[in-house]
Enzyme design. Sequence first.
Site, mmCIF file in Angstrom:
data_model
loop_
_atom_site.group_PDB
_atom_site.id
_atom_site.type_symbol
_atom_site.label_atom_id
_atom_site.label_comp_id
_atom_site.label_asym_id
_atom_site.label_seq_id
_atom_site.Cartn_x
_atom_site.Cartn_y
_atom_site.Cartn_z
ATOM 1 N N HIS A 1 35.160 35.402 39.262
ATOM 2 C CA HIS A 1 34.118 36.219 39.872
ATOM 3 C C HIS A 1 33.040 36.525 38.832
ATOM 4 C CE1 HIS A 1 36.686 37.754 43.488
ATOM 5 N NE2 HIS A 1 35.966 36.695 43.797
ATOM 6 N N ASP B 1 31.270 39.015 37.877
ATOM 7 C CA ASP B 1 31.284 40.177 36.980
ATOM 8 C C ASP B 1 32.273 40.015 35.837
ATOM 9 O OD1 ASP B 1 33.255 40.388 39.042
ATOM 10 O OD2 ASP B 1 33.546 42.505 38.608
ATOM 11 N N HIS C 1 37.645 49.058 35.134
ATOM 12 C CA HIS C 1 37.103 48.382 36.309
ATOM 13 C C HIS C 1 36.905 49.406 37.427
ATOM 14 C CE1 HIS C 1 36.740 45.271 39.514
ATOM 15 N NE2 HIS C 1 36.339 44.490 38.512
ATOM 16 N N ASP D 1 41.611 41.399 38.226
ATOM 17 C CA ASP D 1 41.538 42.119 39.496
ATOM 18 C C ASP D 1 42.711 41.707 40.383
ATOM 19 O OD1 ASP D 1 39.213 42.914 38.373
ATOM 20 O OD2 ASP D 1 37.890 42.068 39.905
ATOM 21 N N HIS E 1 39.603 35.692 35.926
ATOM 22 C CA HIS E 1 39.239 34.988 37.153
ATOM 23 C C HIS E 1 37.746 34.714 37.144
ATOM 24 C CE1 HIS E 1 38.521 39.205 38.158
ATOM 25 N NE2 HIS E 1 37.825 38.823 39.225
#
Length: 304
Positions: A65, A67, A269, A211, A63
């Site tokens: 994001h 990070d 994570h 995530d 994805h």
Amino acid sequence: MELIFLGTGAGVPSKGRNVTAIALTMLNERNSIWLFDCGEATQHQILRSSIKLSKLEKIFITHLHGDHIFGLPGLLSSRSFQGGETRLTVYGPVGIASYIRTSLAVSGTHLKYPLEIIEISDETVFEDADFKVICGELDHGIMSYGYRIEEADKTGALDAAGLAALGVKPGPVFKELKEGKMVTLEDGTVVDGSRFIGPTKKGRIIAIFGDTRAAPNELMIARDADVIVHEATFGAEMGDVACEYMHSTTIEAATLAKNAGAKRLIVTHISSRYNREDNRELVAECQSVFPNTEIATDFAIFEL
């Protein structure tokens, strides 16, 4: 095959964990390396590992994001400076192409190798004779995917001892027999190769998740996996916070592994609120549901 964890933290880097990046090395299988996510400073982490950027064949982004993607432009540029010439393919959600192309154009970066960018949806994203990669949508408030990597089944081992008992000597004839062919020897004996091939060796299945909150779609990606790599951003006591931020807890990751009939779970994570001393408690929470659980730390290597 090995999984090398280059970053195992959530959101922001900490002194103990960099942000997310996982390398799947397949040097024996296809002489290449696949990367899953590329958080900030991933190329710095690679400098402290055995990974060579020239061997990098594919990058799978879960994805968008920061990070999980802020390390991409620098890594792509460094691969070019370090002599990478072979094609590199990046897979990711809609928007990944714009992000990469804009970053490279604004910085005046010119790559010396062909770069292919494929924006994905819920489907098979890659398949050849040896591997198949399927993605599935997760639940994270932003488009987030999990990847299921399926290795093709391998032909069983050739019964060399049994062939030797018939007087068949090693050589080119072994290749034909391994292919299950009928072979006529010099003395006229006909040997059926299929009778001397052992049981088919089932290919490995690896599930790597982006995530997500606990979601029904996860089972499709994880079912019967040899290993699941799943986020466990928060411990069991922070279920409400995990739900609010659309992440998973240790218990949720372990429950998925149990329900999927997986063989092994690696959690990663991890929130920066937890330090190395907390690892034992986090993995114990997972093991209370799914005993064969390990927790990843930066530069940890897991053989598959």
